[in-house]
Design an enzyme around this catalytic site. Structure first.
Site, mmCIF file in Angstrom:
data_model
loop_
_atom_site.group_PDB
_atom_site.id
_atom_site.type_symbol
_atom_site.label_atom_id
_atom_site.label_comp_id
_atom_site.label_asym_id
_atom_site.label_seq_id
_atom_site.Cartn_x
_atom_site.Cartn_y
_atom_site.Cartn_z
ATOM 1 C CE LYS A 57 34.371 37.540 37.444
ATOM 2 N NZ LYS A 57 34.447 38.914 37.004
ATOM 3 N NE ARG A 72 29.021 40.818 40.488
ATOM 4 C CZ ARG A 72 29.104 40.173 39.323
ATOM 5 N NH1 ARG A 72 28.829 38.896 39.248
ATOM 6 N NH2 ARG A 72 29.483 40.801 38.234
ATOM 7 N NE ARG A 89 32.040 41.714 28.056
ATOM 8 C CZ ARG A 89 32.192 41.347 29.333
ATOM 9 N NH1 ARG A 89 33.032 40.392 29.652
ATOM 10 N NH2 ARG A 89 31.515 41.972 30.284
ATOM 11 N NE ARG A 128 27.042 41.703 29.626
ATOM 12 C CZ ARG A 128 27.778 41.138 30.566
ATOM 13 N NH1 ARG A 128 28.481 40.054 30.289
ATOM 14 N NH2 ARG A 128 27.822 41.634 31.782
ATOM 15 N NE ARG A 140 29.281 45.109 34.643
ATOM 16 C CZ ARG A 140 29.689 44.521 33.509
ATOM 17 N NH1 ARG A 140 29.672 45.179 32.379
ATOM 18 N NH2 ARG A 140 30.101 43.286 33.532
HETATM 19 P P1 AMP Z 1 28.497 39.418 35.143
HETATM 20 O O1 AMP Z 1 28.116 38.742 33.873
HETATM 21 O O2 AMP Z 1 29.093 38.486 36.159
HETATM 22 O O3 AMP Z 1 29.362 40.641 34.918
HETATM 23 O O4 AMP Z 1 27.129 39.932 35.816
HETATM 24 C C1 AMP Z 1 26.294 40.854 35.164
HETATM 25 C C2 AMP Z 1 25.375 41.528 36.156
HETATM 26 O O5 AMP Z 1 24.531 40.546 36.767
HETATM 27 C C3 AMP Z 1 26.060 42.213 37.316
HETATM 28 O O6 AMP Z 1 26.515 43.527 36.994
HETATM 29 C C4 AMP Z 1 24.933 42.240 38.361
HETATM 30 O O7 AMP Z 1 23.972 43.225 38.058
HETATM 31 C C5 AMP Z 1 24.291 40.877 38.128
HETATM 32 N N1 AMP Z 1 24.897 39.823 38.972
HETATM 33 C C6 AMP Z 1 25.622 38.746 38.567
HETATM 34 N N2 AMP Z 1 26.021 37.998 39.602
HETATM 35 C C7 AMP Z 1 25.562 38.629 40.712
HETATM 36 C C8 AMP Z 1 25.684 38.379 42.111
HETATM 37 N N3 AMP Z 1 26.369 37.321 42.582
HETATM 38 N N4 AMP Z 1 25.062 39.244 42.959
HETATM 39 C C9 AMP Z 1 24.369 40.304 42.516
HETATM 40 N N5 AMP Z 1 24.235 40.617 41.211
HETATM 41 C C10 AMP Z 1 24.828 39.795 40.318
#
Ligand code: AMP
Length: 212
Positions: free
Chosen positions: A13, A88, A125, A157, A168
């Protein structure tokens, strides 16, 4: 145009959203990136979010919604934007409806990748602090330790470790995937794209879908 990119972690994405945003000349708004920046900066939000993110759980809706609304209210987002990683949850989608009216968005691109491939992609990654992304098998950096683009160290990460990735994915299936039905009920335009194959080909499919 207000666009959403939806899909499991590791679907690509972020990569695709960045490319499409550059092409359409609208901002790419990624809540994960914003939260990681808050953690790095040691802000109040970052302190609250850090351990939640490390476990692969979701940061509470009220915090993320406030952060996102502040971002989309800035001038550069007035002509549209691409959301990556938000909404989300249903509560987050409802906050967009309230802010923008209607379904809150014009269209969604759903990137589909199966769970096994997601785990393989994410656990391999590697990233640097400037947001450049590598993969140990698919796109390694030249020496495996430093970023080819900016020379910063690359690392895994905390939330990309295999166990956290499974959490996740469960969170995605339970809380985020239902948004597909949420938006279908609102008859929003949805483009479902198979997220496996050549990156340029996938970008092409997405651009064709959006333009159609
Ligand atoms: P991502 O980089 O999009 O995979 O996000 C990494 C982490 O950030 C996620 O696993 C959540 O812990 C947090 N996070 C990102 N976006 C959101 C969201 N819209 N709502 C809640 N937690 C979020």
């Amino acid at each position: 145009m207000r666009l959403l990119f939806l899909g499991p972690p590791g679907a690509g994405k972020g990569t695709q959203a960045k490319r499409v945003a550059a092409d359409l000349e609208i901002p790419h708004i990624a809540t994960g990136d914003m939260l990681r920046q808050a953690v790095t900066d040691g802000t109040e939000l970052g302190l609250q979010a850090r351990s939640i993110m490390e476990r692969g759980d979701l940061v509470p809706d009220d915090l993320v919604i406030a952060m996102l609304l502040e971002r989309v209210n800035r001038e550069d987002a007035a002509g549209g934007f691409i959301l990556d990683g938000f909404p989300r949850t249903t509560a987050q989608a409802e906050a967009l409806e309230e802010r923008f009216g209607g379904a809150g968005l014009d269209a969604a691109v759903v990137i589909d990748v199966d769970s096994e491939e997601v785990v393989r992609r994410i656990s391999g990654r590697r990233v640097c602090n400037n947001g450049h992304v590598f993969h140990v098998d698919d796109a390694p950096s030249c020496d495996g330790e430093l970023c080819d683009q900016c020379g910063e160290p690359i690392y895994q990460r905390e939330d990309d470790q295999a166990e956290t990735v499974r959490n996740r994915l469960n969170v995605y299936r339970e809380l985020t995937e239902p948004l597909i039905s949420f938006y279908r009920e609102r008859e929003m335009t949805m483009h479902v794209i198979e997220g496996v194959g050549d990156l340029d080909d996938i970008t092409g499919l997405i651009m064709d879908a959006i333009r159609s």
